[in-house]
Every structure is written in C-alpha cells, then in structure tokens.
Design a protein around this motif. Structure first.
Motif, mmCIF file in Angstrom:
data_model
loop_
_atom_site.group_PDB
_atom_site.id
_atom_site.type_symbol
_atom_site.label_atom_id
_atom_site.label_comp_id
_atom_site.label_asym_id
_atom_site.label_seq_id
_atom_site.Cartn_x
_atom_site.Cartn_y
_atom_site.Cartn_z
ATOM 1 N N GLU A 10 0.946 -1.162 0.063
ATOM 2 C CA GLU A 10 -0.315 -0.103 -0.216
ATOM 3 C C GLU A 10 0.694 1.547 0.197
ATOM 4 O O GLU A 10 0.443 2.420 -0.041
ATOM 5 N N GLY A 11 1.673 1.544 0.543
ATOM 6 C CA GLY A 11 3.045 2.272 0.537
ATOM 7 C C GLY A 11 2.693 3.249 1.545
ATOM 8 O O GLY A 11 1.642 2.830 2.589
ATOM 9 N N THR A 12 2.926 4.638 1.741
ATOM 10 C CA THR A 12 2.745 5.543 2.277
ATOM 11 C C THR A 12 2.182 6.571 1.492
ATOM 12 O O THR A 12 2.878 7.346 0.931
ATOM 13 N N LEU A 13 1.233 7.377 2.957
ATOM 14 C CA LEU A 13 0.228 8.347 2.112
ATOM 15 C C LEU A 13 1.332 9.929 2.725
ATOM 16 O O LEU A 13 1.566 10.308 4.245
ATOM 17 N N VAL A 14 1.109 10.720 1.703
ATOM 18 C CA VAL A 14 1.753 12.396 2.200
ATOM 19 C C VAL A 14 0.715 12.981 2.029
ATOM 20 O O VAL A 14 0.408 12.976 1.581
ATOM 21 N N GLY A 15 0.213 13.434 3.709
ATOM 22 C CA GLY A 15 -0.904 14.473 3.280
ATOM 23 C C GLY A 15 -0.822 15.743 4.522
ATOM 24 O O GLY A 15 -0.262 15.417 5.156
ATOM 25 N N GLU A 16 -2.063 15.926 5.064
ATOM 26 C CA GLU A 16 -2.067 17.045 6.310
ATOM 27 C C GLU A 16 -2.222 16.786 7.210
ATOM 28 O O GLU A 16 -2.029 15.179 7.527
ATOM 29 N N VAL A 17 -0.993 17.026 8.894
ATOM 30 C CA VAL A 17 -1.161 16.395 9.521
ATOM 31 C C VAL A 17 -2.366 16.324 9.909
ATOM 32 O O VAL A 17 -3.378 17.180 10.446
ATOM 33 N N ALA A 18 -2.321 15.200 10.512
ATOM 34 C CA ALA A 18 -4.424 14.488 11.008
ATOM 35 C C ALA A 18 -3.824 15.559 12.380
ATOM 36 O O ALA A 18 -5.311 16.164 12.750
ATOM 37 N N SER A 19 -3.590 15.399 13.196
ATOM 38 C CA SER A 19 -3.435 15.980 15.112
ATOM 39 C C SER A 19 -1.741 15.502 15.175
ATOM 40 O O SER A 19 -1.598 14.422 15.184
ATOM 41 N N VAL A 20 -1.868 16.697 15.752
ATOM 42 C CA VAL A 20 -0.148 16.791 16.480
ATOM 43 C C VAL A 20 0.104 15.799 17.839
ATOM 44 O O VAL A 20 0.564 15.561 18.245
ATOM 45 N N GLU A 21 -1.437 16.355 18.306
ATOM 46 C CA GLU A 21 -1.450 15.692 19.591
ATOM 47 C C GLU A 21 -2.101 14.576 20.131
ATOM 48 O O GLU A 21 -0.792 13.536 20.717
ATOM 49 N N SER A 22 -1.482 13.481 18.295
ATOM 50 C CA SER A 22 -1.453 12.122 18.430
ATOM 51 C C SER A 22 -0.608 11.296 17.798
ATOM 52 O O SER A 22 -0.439 10.015 18.189
ATOM 53 N N CYS A 23 0.129 12.239 16.923
ATOM 54 C CA CYS A 23 1.312 12.029 16.733
ATOM 55 C C CYS A 23 2.428 11.050 17.703
ATOM 56 O O CYS A 23 2.444 11.727 19.132
ATOM 57 N N HIS A 24 3.188 10.055 17.208
ATOM 58 C CA HIS A 24 4.749 9.833 18.103
ATOM 59 C C HIS A 24 5.311 11.113 18.185
ATOM 60 O O HIS A 24 5.635 11.644 17.051
ATOM 61 N N PRO A 25 6.124 10.881 19.042
ATOM 62 C CA PRO A 25 6.924 12.476 18.923
ATOM 63 C C PRO A 25 7.964 12.299 17.974
ATOM 64 O O PRO A 25 8.259 13.018 17.252
ATOM 65 N N VAL A 26 8.508 11.026 17.464
ATOM 66 C CA VAL A 26 9.058 11.051 16.358
ATOM 67 C C VAL A 26 8.577 10.454 15.181
ATOM 68 O O VAL A 26 8.274 9.168 15.524
ATOM 69 N N SER A 27 9.110 10.604 13.776
ATOM 70 C CA SER A 27 7.849 9.910 13.078
ATOM 71 C C SER A 27 8.941 9.198 12.101
ATOM 72 O O SER A 27 9.336 8.311 11.645
ATOM 73 N N GLY A 28 10.640 9.961 11.446
ATOM 74 C CA GLY A 28 11.762 9.031 11.591
ATOM 75 C C GLY A 28 12.781 9.505 11.848
ATOM 76 O O GLY A 28 13.326 10.647 12.153
ATOM 77 N N VAL A 29 13.722 9.042 11.488
ATOM 78 C CA VAL A 29 15.625 9.689 11.422
ATOM 79 C C VAL A 29 16.165 9.165 10.723
ATOM 80 O O VAL A 29 16.440 8.282 9.638
ATOM 81 N N ALA A 30 16.638 10.540 9.982
ATOM 82 C CA ALA A 30 17.871 10.680 8.481
ATOM 83 C C ALA A 30 19.081 11.071 9.027
ATOM 84 O O ALA A 30 18.746 11.374 9.980
ATOM 85 N N HIS A 31 19.422 10.188 7.951
ATOM 86 C CA HIS A 31 21.069 10.980 7.792
ATOM 87 C C HIS A 31 21.821 11.544 6.928
ATOM 88 O O HIS A 31 20.946 10.541 5.743
ATOM 89 N N ASP A 32 22.699 11.832 6.704
ATOM 90 C CA ASP A 32 22.763 12.580 4.877
ATOM 91 C C ASP A 32 24.662 12.783 5.600
ATOM 92 O O ASP A 32 24.833 13.777 6.176
ATOM 93 N N LEU A 33 25.125 11.890 4.367
ATOM 94 C CA LEU A 33 26.212 11.888 3.998
ATOM 95 C C LEU A 33 27.686 13.483 3.788
ATOM 96 O O LEU A 33 28.287 13.857 3.121
ATOM 97 N N ASN A 34 26.421 14.209 2.578
ATOM 98 C CA ASN A 34 26.677 15.330 1.542
ATOM 99 C C ASN A 34 26.849 16.386 2.333
ATOM 100 O O ASN A 34 26.286 17.415 1.948
ATOM 101 N N VAL A 35 27.515 16.849 3.866
ATOM 102 C CA VAL A 35 27.227 17.572 3.926
ATOM 103 C C VAL A 35 29.473 17.972 4.373
ATOM 104 O O VAL A 35 30.481 17.061 4.032
#
Length: 402
Positions: A236-261
C-alpha cells in the motif's frame, strides 16, 4: 473521472522487461476508471552515463549543452513506455516537458518550474489516451531546454498533478514507502502508513532519498495527496498529506542522515550590523546553498560563525569564503568535509518536551560528540563525525522506536 498522476524512477524502468511491467501497472490504473498521466525518469543509470560521456569529450562542458544531452534520456523512456502501453491495447502518447506545457527559469541543470499550461495534456486525456511525460525537464520562455536537477522527475509529477488538479499523485520507487529510518542500514525500521507534508519535507531535505524536497514543497503548497509506493510489489505504501492531529502523533516519525555535508568556520568575525548579511549574500550570489548556521558568543566585539554546505559546493565556496574573510577583516577560516548530519523529525515534538534531550543522551551513550545543533518545531539536527553516522542512526532509532 479521477485523474491520477504516476511517476516511475529510473530503477523502475531500467530494462525492457521492467518497462513492460510498468506498462501493465499503468494499464491497470486506467482499467479502474482513472485518467492516467505517467511521468518517467531516464532508464537505470542513463543520466550518469551521459554525464560521464560529456566529461570524456571535454573537462568543462557548458551547462546548456549538458541539459540538451541529459534530456535525451527521458525522451527514450517516454517513447519506449508509450510503445509498451500501446502494445497492451491502450492508446498512449509521449510528450516532452515542453510539449506538456512546462516552463522553467533559466538556471541550467538546476532550473525551477515557473508555470505549467496543461492544455495539451488535457486534450490527450479527453481523447482517452494515457499521457506519458518526460520528467526532469522543461523549457525557458526563450526556448532553451532546461533540467530540474537530481530528482527533478518527482517535481515534474507533483507539479503536473497540481496543475491538473489530480486526485492523487503516486510516486513509484524501489522501496515500499517511507520508513522510520533507512531500512538498508536499520533492518528494524518500520514503514509509515501516513506522514505529514511538513515531516516529509524535513526528512527529504535532511537526507532521506525517497522524495525530492521541491516535490514535497509543491505537494504541500497545492494540497496534492502523495502516495509513495514500490514499483516491484503491491504494498500500500505511505500516504503524504496534512497532519491529522499533532496531539496524537508519535513524538518522532523518522531518523535521517546525510553524508553530503561539509562544515566551514570563520574566526573572529567583527560583531556589527550587516556582517552576517554580507557573508551569506555573497555566498548566495555564487549559487552556494547554506544549511545550518551557528554564531558563537561575542568576545572583544568579535565572534565565530560556522555553517554547512554540500560537499559538491565546498570547492566553489572556499575561494568565496577566503575573499569574504579579507573583506570583513576576520582572522581566518577552516573547513571539514568529513562530517555528517543526523536528524530526528516528528510533528509530535511540539507537544512532547524532552525529545532533544533524549536525542543527545542517545548519542552521548555511544560516545558520539556533537559539533553543531540546529532545531525547528519538528526537527533536531546534529553535525557529527562522518564515521559515526551509521552508529548514530542506530542509536537514535533504538531510542525513539522501542
């Protein structure tokens, strides 16, 4: 009837069999009653091969001619995919970026879309055709071909979806969706069913390679629903859209890293109005993008300023910085291109105190030193040593996704 825009990257159409697979997927979308527009990239590694070819001819190819060369890759893709769709009994027509009505500015190799006139695309849809559009390209108002930079096909697809008022834009790639971290280095990473535009924009700009940041920005500005899916399975994949409710969100949705720095520090900058403006305006005029900026504590009417750029911009930035140092009478500068950026992103940070502290704790427990910190309402980024990046991502993922 719904309009659906589908985008397929180079890995999805890398050979004839994969092109036929994509054609079958496109036809299935049409058979569900949708009007379908397909945006494609060049096949496989074609773009890299064309760039290599250019540099075998000359050490300094003109950017205009690079754009002329690179756009041939997408033209091959659209023609072949249209043929494959026609072979399945459904009429398709291929269009270049210009034929699809995409107008850009004049910045060769990094152009921005300034307007889309989708009239030709609508005409073809009205004739019940599947429209196959070349991503990554457009034409300036003076008739010059221009490309949109790496990942530009994502932007093409979302911009077309916005101009057509499409019901959905599907981005097909080689992963199943957006994960809590790069699943290639964090096997326990979890696929997200939903993520907000803001979170996706931060993750994309912080090193997550699923979507180009400009594409997410387009989607947010024009409220285009995005679905990130794999072209190799039916997940099914991942749907990207408006945030539904900040109150109900997990504090962190993802961890990213960038080596092009890369990191640049200027010492003993005079502490007076206008100095920071002069530094960063000069860099901007040279088309050097600056990311994180930190100004140190004032001492004796002077301070230090540290900022980051991409490694690709470092060589261009150093002579500019050397000139700036002389002009403002700073004492000198240093740089380091062996650093990385690790970040946590989550709309839930707004209502969950202590997230940053937990991030710093997780890094400290692994003996990872933080060199720079940057924050916003929904993200915290740290510059660390390059060889600590993978360990840092693992530690942060373990901390926030227990």
């Amino acid at each position: 009837m719904r309009i659906v825009v589908q985008k397929f990257g180079g890995s999805s159409i890398a050979d004839p069999e994969l092109i036929r697979n994509v054609a079958r997927r496109v036809v299935r979308a049409k058979q569900k009653g949708n009007r379908v527009v397909v945006v494609v990239s060049a096949m496989g590694d074609t773009t890299d091969e064309l760039i290599d070819l250019a540099y075998r001819v000359t050490a300094s190819p003109h950017s205009r001619e690079i754009d002329m060369l690179l756009t041939t890759g997408e033209q091959i893709s659209i023609a072949l995919l249209a043929m494959a769709i026609n072979e399945l009994g459904h009429e398709a027509v291929s269009l270049t970026g210009y034929q699809a009505g995409i107008t850009t500015d004049h910045a060769h190799m990094q152009a921005r879309i300034v307007n889309i006139d989708p009239e030709r695309v609508r005409q073809e849809l009205d004739q019940d055709k599947i429209v196959v559009v070349a991503g990554f390209q457009g034409m300036t108002v003076t008739g010059e071909i221009a490309t949109l930079g790496r990942g530009g096909s994502d932007t093409t697809a979302v911009a077309l979806a916005a101009s057509l008022k499409a019901d959905l834009c599907e981005i097909y790639t080689d992963v199943d969706g957006v994960y809590t971290a790069d699943p290639r280095i964090i096997p326990k990473a979890v696929k997200l069913n939903y993520i907000s535009y803001d979170e996706m924009l931060e993750l994309a700009s912080l090193g997550a390679l699923v979507l180009q940041p400009r594409a997410v920005e387009f989607a947010k500005n024009y409220s285009v629903p995005l679905l990130i899916r794999s072209s190799f399975n039916e997940c099914e994949g991942t749907l990207v859209g408006e945030v539904a409710s900040v109150e109900s969100c997990h504090p962190v949705s993802g961890v990213a890293h960038d080596l092009n720095v890369a990191k640049i520090g200027i010492f003993d900058v005079p502490d007076r109005p206008g100095i920071a403006r002069n530094i960063f305006r000069t860099l901007a005029r040279e088309q050097i993008n600056v990311d994180m900026i930190i100004q140190g504590w004032v001492r004796d009417d002077r301070n230090d300023i540290v900022f980051t750029v991409t490694r690709g911009d470092l060589e261009k930035a150093l002579p500019v910085v050397e000139r700036i140092v002389k002009e403002i009478e700073a004492s000198g500068f240093v740089y380091n291109d062996r650093v990385a950026k690790v970040s946590i992103v989550g709309a839930g940070m707004i209502t969950n105190p202590g997230v940053a502290a937990n991030m710093f704790k997780a890094l400290a427990e692994q003996g990872i030193n933080i060199e720079m910190i940057s924050t916003s309402e929904i993200k915290v980024s740290c510059i660390i040593e390059e060889d600590q990046a993978i360990k840092a991502v693992g530690a942060l993922h373990a901390e926030f996704f227990k």
